[in-house]
Design a protein around this motif. Structure first.
Motif, PDB file in Angstrom:
ATOM      1  N   GLU A   1       0.822  -1.206   0.000  1.00 25.78           N
ATOM      2  CA  GLU A   1       0.000   0.000   0.000  1.00 25.78           C
ATOM      3  C   GLU A   1       0.860   1.261   0.000  1.00 25.78           C
ATOM      4  OE1 GLU A   1      -3.473   2.312   0.023  1.00 25.78           O
ATOM      5  OE2 GLU A   1      -3.088   0.203  -0.451  1.00 25.78           O
TER       6      GLU A   1
ATOM      7  N   LYS B   1       1.103   4.135  -3.079  1.00 34.44           N
ATOM      8  CA  LYS B   1       0.868   5.570  -2.874  1.00 34.44           C
ATOM      9  C   LYS B   1       2.095   6.403  -3.257  1.00 34.44           C
ATOM     10  CE  LYS B   1      -2.589   5.110   0.808  1.00 34.44           C
ATOM     11  NZ  LYS B   1      -2.923   5.396   2.217  1.00 34.44           N
TER      12      LYS B   1
ATOM     13  N   SER C   1      -8.819   1.852  -7.668  1.00 29.54           N
ATOM     14  CA  SER C   1      -7.927   2.643  -6.822  1.00 29.54           C
ATOM     15  C   SER C   1      -8.046   4.128  -7.134  1.00 29.54           C
ATOM     16  CB  SER C   1      -6.481   2.170  -7.004  1.00 29.54           C
ATOM     17  OG  SER C   1      -5.599   2.942  -6.222  1.00 29.54           O
TER      18      SER C   1
ATOM     19  N   ARG D   1      -9.173   6.986  -4.459  1.00 27.77           N
ATOM     20  CA  ARG D   1      -8.295   8.113  -4.116  1.00 27.77           C
ATOM     21  C   ARG D   1      -8.983   9.444  -4.405  1.00 27.77           C
ATOM     22  NH1 ARG D   1      -4.632   5.309  -7.278  1.00 27.77           N
ATOM     23  NH2 ARG D   1      -4.540   7.049  -8.738  1.00 27.77           N
TER      24      ARG D   1
END
Length: 297
Positions: free
Chosen positions: A36, A40, A115, A119
């Motif tokens: 993770e 990011k 994703s 986000r």
């Protein structure tokens, strides 16, 4: 200079690993990062931009200071039919060497789309998981691409993130399609719709899904990824316009977004097929059988 080279090398390794199907956890282990955290820190969009800049700088160095020319476009290109150009291509020369967006496997494309939507909400994973009705750990695995959701879960997740389930449906179907030939019949979405109008809708949703999986880049970046063979008008019309674009434009756009044009060509052929003409209504006199009185004796 050394730091930049190290970052370019890291981006290259991560991009190659994702294209080969490695998970974020597998790629993060040598760097001492969780999957993770690595995702990011190195989103696909950042990796693509860094590699594009690296290719352009390397091509400029190879050309020499006396004769600097744009980077040579990637040899991996879609069909070479000529596409119309307009004035906005003249301003895009600095990006002429940009390569198509990183190719991803179908499960990776689905994970990237989900994703991106998550986000964009700005919500913590825990809140998104609660809105979707799943555990935070399960949501984390879905967004990392280590697990594939069922369609109800994927649909709930897209809805919770204010996305359009129609744009994700084709990505989900491709992610669940067997990778090896099986005697079982193919999923329904593997065959194009019989109705041309329905096929047009499905084709546009499929292209929008690839656009979503690429983190919805701006038109200038997409145009550069096509080596400026498409204009911003072509791209905008293919993504949101009311008219179906030709196969040359559609295939170049699909390829630039990391998709496989061959997967969508049957759908495009169906979408461009003329709709059948309705049969004219029968005349009232022709709809009834008339018999002479003598026929009844």
């Amino acid at each position: 200079m050394l730091y930049r080279s190290l970052q370019d090398f890291t981006a290259l390794n991560i991009g190659r690993g994702r294209a080969r199907g490695q998970t974020w956890d597998q790629l993060g282990a040598p760097l001492g990062l969780s999957g993770e955290r690595l995702r990011k820190k190195w989103p696909i969009g950042m990796i693509t931009r860094r590699l594009d800049n690296y290719r352009a700088a390397r091509a400029a160095r190879q050309a020499g200071p006396a004769n600097v020319s744009p980077a040579v476009p990637s040899q991996r290109r879609p069909p070479t039919e000529d596409a119309d150009k307009d004035s906005d291509t003249a301003t895009a020369a600095p990006d002429a060497g940009a390569a198509p967006f990183a190719a991803q496997t179908p499960p990776q494309q689905l994970a990237s789309a989900l994703s991106f939507l998550q986000r964009r909400t700005g919500k913590p994973l825990r809140q998104t998981a609660a809105d979707t009705g799943i555990s935070p750990s399960h949501l984390s695995r879905l967004l990392a691409g280590t697990r594939r959701p069922s369609w109800p879960v994927a649909k709930n997740l897209v809805t919770a993130c204010d996305g359009d389930p129609h744009e994700v449906r084709r990505l989900w179907e491709n992610a669940h399609r067997p990778t090896t030939p099986l005697p079982a019949p193919a999923p329904p979405a593997a065959n194009p719709a019989d109705d041309p109008e329905q096929a047009r809708i499905q084709l546009r949703d499929a292209v929008r899904g690839l656009y979503l999986a690429a983190d919805r880049p701006d038109l200038r970046r997409i145009r550069a990824a096509t080596a400026n063979t498409l204009t911003s008008g072509h791209i905008e019309c293919a993504l949101a316009g009311p008219h179906l674009m030709g196969w040359s434009v559609t295939s170049r756009l699909v390829f630039a977004l990391g998709g496989r044009p061959a997967d969508l060509r049957p759908l495009w052929h169906t979408a461009t097929r003329p709709a059948p003409m309705p049969l004219p209504p029968l005349a009232p006199s022709a709809s009834r059988l008339h018999l002479m009185a003598e026929a009844f004796g």
